[in-house]
Design an enzyme around this catalytic site. Structure first.
Site, PDB file in Angstrom:
ATOM      1  N   ARG A  43     -12.312  15.239 -34.523  1.00 16.00           N
ATOM      2  CA  ARG A  43     -11.894  16.585 -33.658  1.00 16.00           C
ATOM      3  C   ARG A  43     -12.155  17.694 -34.639  1.00 16.00           C
ATOM      4  NH1 ARG A  43     -11.882  14.997 -28.907  1.00 16.00           N
ATOM      5  NH2 ARG A  43     -10.161  14.084 -27.909  1.00 16.00           N
ATOM      6  N   ASP A  56       2.058  20.412 -20.913  1.00 20.62           N
ATOM      7  CA  ASP A  56       1.442  19.135 -20.811  1.00 20.62           C
ATOM      8  C   ASP A  56       2.297  18.387 -21.649  1.00 20.62           C
ATOM      9  OD1 ASP A  56      -0.123  17.191 -22.046  1.00 20.62           O
ATOM     10  OD2 ASP A  56      -1.709  18.340 -22.232  1.00 20.62           O
ATOM     11  N   LYS A  91       0.312   8.056 -23.742  1.00 16.58           N
ATOM     12  CA  LYS A  91       0.828   8.398 -25.115  1.00 16.58           C
ATOM     13  C   LYS A  91       2.575   7.953 -24.816  1.00 16.58           C
ATOM     14  CE  LYS A  91      -3.135  10.345 -24.704  1.00 16.58           C
ATOM     15  NZ  LYS A  91      -3.451  11.474 -24.072  1.00 16.58           N
ATOM     16  N   PHE A 137      -6.681  21.373 -25.178  1.00 12.62           N
ATOM     17  CA  PHE A 137      -6.946  20.180 -24.927  1.00 12.62           C
ATOM     18  C   PHE A 137      -8.301  19.995 -24.200  1.00 12.62           C
ATOM     19  CE2 PHE A 137      -6.984  15.515 -23.884  1.00 12.62           C
ATOM     20  CZ  PHE A 137      -7.101  15.090 -25.182  1.00 12.62           C
ATOM     21  N   THR A 138      -9.164  18.917 -24.683  1.00 12.06           N
ATOM     22  CA  THR A 138     -10.442  18.855 -23.981  1.00 12.06           C
ATOM     23  C   THR A 138     -10.573  18.511 -22.463  1.00 12.06           C
ATOM     24  OG1 THR A 138     -10.152  16.540 -24.416  1.00 12.06           O
ATOM     25  CG2 THR A 138     -11.557  17.558 -26.138  1.00 12.06           C
ATOM     26  N   TYR A 155       0.960  -1.245  -0.120  1.00 10.21           N
ATOM     27  CA  TYR A 155       0.131  -0.018  -0.137  1.00 10.21           C
ATOM     28  C   TYR A 155       0.964   1.580  -0.022  1.00 10.21           C
ATOM     29  CZ  TYR A 155      -3.710   3.040   0.553  1.00 10.21           C
ATOM     30  OH  TYR A 155      -4.726   4.099   0.283  1.00 10.21           O
ATOM     31  N   PHE A 165     -18.462  14.737 -26.936  1.00 11.34           N
ATOM     32  CA  PHE A 165     -18.107  13.800 -27.952  1.00 11.34           C
ATOM     33  C   PHE A 165     -18.047  12.261 -27.512  1.00 11.34           C
ATOM     34  CE2 PHE A 165     -13.700  13.611 -26.059  1.00 11.34           C
ATOM     35  CZ  PHE A 165     -13.592  14.692 -25.692  1.00 11.34           C
TER      36      PHE A 165
HETATM   37  C1  LIG Z   1      -4.474  12.337 -23.517  1.00 13.23           C
HETATM   38  C2  LIG Z   1      -4.136  13.756 -23.239  1.00 13.23           C
HETATM   39  C3  LIG Z   1      -4.452  14.611 -22.170  1.00 13.23           C
HETATM   40  C4  LIG Z   1      -5.114  13.718 -20.960  1.00 13.23           C
HETATM   41  O1  LIG Z   1      -4.411  12.527 -20.495  1.00 13.23           O
HETATM   42  P1  LIG Z   1      -5.297  11.311 -20.127  1.00 13.23           P
HETATM   43  O2  LIG Z   1      -4.260  10.335 -19.475  1.00 13.23           O
HETATM   44  O3  LIG Z   1      -6.293  10.806 -20.967  1.00 13.23           O
HETATM   45  O4  LIG Z   1      -6.232  11.599 -18.760  1.00 13.23           O
HETATM   46  C5  LIG Z   1      -4.071  15.620 -21.657  1.00 13.23           C
HETATM   47  N1  LIG Z   1      -3.516  16.192 -22.793  1.00 13.23           N
HETATM   48  C6  LIG Z   1      -3.099  15.894 -24.085  1.00 13.23           C
HETATM   49  C7  LIG Z   1      -2.387  16.731 -25.154  1.00 13.23           C
HETATM   50  C8  LIG Z   1      -3.578  14.674 -24.379  1.00 13.23           C
HETATM   51  O5  LIG Z   1      -3.261  14.087 -25.310  1.00 13.23           O
END
Ligand SMILES: *Cc1c(COP(=O)(O)O)cnc(C)c1O
Length: 458
Positions: free
Chosen positions: A382, A215, A258, A124-125, A72, A449
């Site tokens: 997109r 980011d 990613k 970004f969303t 833990y 979306f």
């Molecule tokens: C995927 C993504 C995020 C968010 O990450 P999650 O792991 O999906 O929560 C933030 N910024 C960018 C540019 C992304 O492509």
């Protein structure tokens, strides 16, 4: 003809996909309300919905999962992960989160006060959602060229320093908790930011006492573009370039799904001691103990190894060039795509592809649905659907870029899969005038979306 590097891996395990008939795909798409997010993965032969969490892990990463320490608190995999993140990105503190948005939630909650402004190189969303949910207004300060799919520039993700200065002059530096700089810019088509631009943003922000948070999601792809496109970096290693990129930031949010080459995970990193203390307090509430933050020990081990693998030149070269291969094929056939081809995917310019549709008839949503029906290739909208509505006026945000994103998972598909996809798109392009637009039949209030449903306009 350009040379594309062969796969720098050998295949040890295979996944056998279903291949549906065209009629079965018509029915599957209708059932999913013409939203590719609502298709079953099993019904997709080639899945280019996203590069997020769809990566193939290496044998070493799988081996790493076997040495997961699921204590833990104080798991040994956490200490390994923490040391790899610090060594790669150079930040003083790291906190694990379940994925990127977990880190965004903590960053936005801690730094934003209602009435603030967060400038960024395109939205970004989830990032913008968290900024707005905490009372900030997002200000797009990416260079104008990023909104034009036809303009071919090496660093189309750059911040326009005049726009940043104008926001500072307009609202005042004390209303800007941080600048959000994304590497690469997902919604601009995976476009990179140059090292020179990062340095200049840092200098301008230092002058006004403004923080800069990256980011970091596609750090390795961005580093590859710097190495191959920016003067003075050809002989530097990917790792050295990443180190320099992040030396201009106060911290970063990261989605491991990613460039971390894993299926789940994320982190928040920073240099400030006080912010670290406050972030730790929030991690316990939203994510988990500061030594796992929503990940299991085995996940952190695979993530640590994935970050190390992402810095290998052969890996990242093939990754980016495989994406370029698909894009180059489409460009050669005259299909309108966002140029130049970005790091993680090819973005079809849906308005140029379907010029007979108004943006209200959701050209990108329509094109994504039809690509699936024709080929079993799943892609993603997109455009106006993803952009959502203005929180004050309730009007649709109408982004200039209305795209269908073909996002390539890392180490999953071969060049032959790219050929299948390219041929289907070229065929669809020939028959484009017969495609009818879509309209909403169900529109969720947030991040619409993901769950929206559509039907054909009459
Ligand atoms: C995927 C993504 C995020 C968010 O990450 P999650 O792991 O999906 O929560 C933030 N910024 C960018 C540019 C992304 O492509």
């Amino acid at each position: 003809m350009k040379n594309y590097p062969a796969e720098p891996y050998r295949i040890k395990v295979v996944e056998v996909p279903n291949i549906l008939t065209r009629q079965e795909r018509v029915e599957a798409m209708k059932e999913a309300g013409y939203n590719t997010f609502l298709l079953k993965s099993e019904d997709c032969y080639i899945d280019f919905l996203t590069d997020s969490g769809t990566n193939a892990m290496s044998d070493r990463q799988w081996a790493g999962m076997m040495i997961g320490d699921e204590a833990y608190a104080g798991s040994r995999n956490w200490f390994h992960f923490e040391s790899v993140v610090k060594d790669t990105f150079g930040f003083k503190h790291v906190l694990p989160t379940h994925q990127g948005r977990g880190a965004e939630n903590i960053l936005s909650t801690l730094l934003i006060k209602p009435g603030d402004y967060v400038p960024g190189n395109m939205y970004f969303t989830t990032t913008r959602y968290h900024q707005e949910a905490n009372g900030a207004t997002f200000k797009d300060i990416i260079i104008d060229e990023a909104h034009d799919p036809e303009i071919d520039l090496p660093f189309k993700g750059n911040i326009d320093l005049n726009k940043l200065q104008a926001v500072i002059d307009e609202v005042g530096a004390d209303k800007i908790p941080y600048v959000c700089l994304a590497v690469t810019v997902n919604l601009a088509g995976g476009q990179p930011v140059s090292m020179a631009n990062m340095r200049q943003v840092r200098e301008l922000c230092d002058k006004h006492g403004i923080k800069v948070f990256y980011d970091a999601t596609r750090y390795a792809e961005n580093a590859y573009f710097i190495k191959t496109r920016e003067e003075g970096y050809a002989d530097k290693t990917i790792k050295a370039i990443i180190k320099e990129m992040f030396s201009y930031a106060d911290g970063a949010t990261m989605s491991g799904k990613k460039d971390g080459i894993v299926n789940m995970g994320g982190f928040l990193a920073m240099n400030d001691d006080d912010m670290y203390t406050r972030s730790r307090e929030m991690v316990v509430v939203f994510e988990g103990m500061p030594s796992y933050g929503g990940m299991s020990g085995r996940d952190m081990e695979a993530f640590a190894i994935g970050i190390t693998e992402s810095c290998r030149f052969e890996y990242i070269q093939h990754r980016v060039e495989q994406v370029a291969y698909l894009g180059d094929k489409l460009i050669a056939a005259g299909v309108p795509v966002v140029k130049p081809i970005g790091g993680h995917g090819v973005f079809l310019d849906a308005r140029a592809f379907l010029p007979h549709l108004e943006q209200e008839q959701l050209p990108a949503q329509t094109l994504a649905a039809h690509l699936y029906i024709e080929s079993g290739v799943r892609s993603m909208e997109r455009g106006v659907v993803s952009a959502g509505r203005d929180k004050i006026t309730g009007e649709n945000h109408k982004p200039k870029l209305e795209t269908v994103r073909l996002t390539i998972p890392r180490r999953v598909y071969t060049y032959a899969h790219m050929d299948v996809c390219a041929e289907a798109i070229i065929e669809l392009y020939k028959n484009r005038s017969s495609i009818r637009g879509l309209k909403f039949v169900y529109e969720p209030p947030m991040l619409r979306f993901f769950n929206a449903k559509f039907d054909y306009c009459d």
